[in-house]
Scaffold this motif. Structure first.
Motif, PDB file in Angstrom:
ATOM      1  N   SER A 120      28.593  42.872  33.419  1.00 58.18           N
ATOM      2  CA  SER A 120      28.484  44.313  33.235  1.00 58.18           C
ATOM      3  C   SER A 120      29.854  44.973  33.331  1.00 58.18           C
ATOM      4  O   SER A 120      30.463  45.002  34.403  1.00 58.18           O
ATOM      5  N   GLN A 121      30.325  45.510  32.230  1.00 62.68           N
ATOM      6  CA  GLN A 121      31.622  46.182  32.245  1.00 62.68           C
ATOM      7  C   GLN A 121      31.578  47.441  33.099  1.00 62.68           C
ATOM      8  O   GLN A 121      32.569  47.803  33.736  1.00 62.68           O
ATOM      9  N   GLY A 122      30.415  48.092  33.136  1.00 69.08           N
ATOM     10  CA  GLY A 122      30.279  49.274  33.981  1.00 69.08           C
ATOM     11  C   GLY A 122      30.513  48.954  35.447  1.00 69.08           C
ATOM     12  O   GLY A 122      31.195  49.702  36.166  1.00 69.08           O
ATOM     13  N   MET A 123      29.948  47.851  35.907  1.00 71.57           N
ATOM     14  CA  MET A 123      30.159  47.404  37.286  1.00 71.57           C
ATOM     15  C   MET A 123      31.633  47.061  37.524  1.00 71.57           C
ATOM     16  O   MET A 123      32.229  47.457  38.528  1.00 71.57           O
ATOM     17  N   LEU A 124      32.223  46.333  36.594  1.00 71.94           N
ATOM     18  CA  LEU A 124      33.615  45.917  36.748  1.00 71.94           C
ATOM     19  C   LEU A 124      34.560  47.116  36.783  1.00 71.94           C
ATOM     20  O   LEU A 124      35.555  47.107  37.525  1.00 71.94           O
ATOM     21  N   ASP A 125      34.261  48.138  36.005  1.00 71.05           N
ATOM     22  CA  ASP A 125      35.123  49.326  36.004  1.00 71.05           C
ATOM     23  C   ASP A 125      35.133  49.994  37.376  1.00 71.05           C
ATOM     24  O   ASP A 125      36.189  50.424  37.869  1.00 71.05           O
TER      25      ASP A 125
END
Length: 239
Positions: free
Chosen positions: A81-86
């Motif tokens: 999840s890119q949202g989590m990583l951001d």
């Protein structure tokens, strides 16, 4: 739901709840997840300079704890999840750990690393969401060095009454409604209790650890069994 459909659904769930993920973790664990992680860190006893990969790292709280304990060892956080990583990256930048910690969007089922790379491979509250948990554990075992640790901190299944009944009522009925109220997501938080139904209990997960060849397997029930910590060691012969 087949493995591909599950992967796509879980990805959409975590992308949608990323902004409120930390808050909902408090609700999901009765605010115990931080204590569970501290217990895990004590059992891991990460030495200075140790390297680690943290799978399904989410917003990177555990990734950061490992990096702080290691002090200067390479730590990689991986999530799909890119949202989590951001969100995780913003925490890492704020703590000025970006020179030590690298985040990577990737698939826990196929790790893009060579064999025998890390001292630790960890996964926190993510194993029940993957399409094939045995494959993920095998990948974790593959990328740790001989003598390295495979560590899983995950929700589990309490066995004693009346706590068991109270917990399942909360998990299956109350939690999805809290998700609807707090983050305007009902179906996504209904998925979380559903994901635990087919997940192995503490003893079966320990057996799986042993079946894939991990040694000195230890399992610790936490808070009446609503969570569990599993630690296994890769053999010095590489198995």
């Amino acid at each position: 739901m087949d493995s591909k459909s599950k992967e796509q659904f879980v990805h959409s769930v975590f992308e949608s709840i990323a902004p409120k993920y930390d808050l909902m973790n408090d609700l999901l664990s009765f605010r115990r997840h931080k204590a569970w992680r501290k217990f895990t860190m004590r059992k891991m006893a990460v030495p200075k300079g140790a390297t680690a990969i943290d799978l399904c790292c989410g917003t990177c709280d555990w990734t950061i704890s490992i990096a702080k304990a290691s002090q200067n060892g390479e730590v990689i956080g991986l999530d799909f999840s890119q949202g989590m990583l951001d969100i995780g990256q913003s925490k890492i930048n704020k703590l000025e750990l970006d020179g030590q910690v690298s985040l990577l969007r990737g698939n826990a089922m196929q790790l893009p690393f060579e064999d025998n790379r890390f001292d630790y491979a960890t996964i926190g509250f993510g194993l029940r969401n993957v399409p094939d948990l045995v494959q993920v554990l095998k990948e974790m075992q593959r990328v740790v060095k001989p003598g390295g640790k495979v560590v899983c901190l995950e929700l589990s299944k309490p066995t004693w009454e009346p706590f068991k009944s109270i917990y399942y009522f909360y998990f299956q009925k109350v939690l999805p409604m809290l998700g609807k109220l707090v983050v305007k997501r009902y179906e996504q938080y209904k998925w979380l209790p559903d994901s635990l139904v087919a997940f192995p209990d503490i003893n079966r997960l320990a057996e799986i650890y042993r079946e894939i060849g991990l040694r000195h397997v230890k399992a610790y029930p936490l808070t009446g069994g609503i969570a569990a910590l599993h630690i296994g060691t890769k053999g010095t012969d590489g198995a």
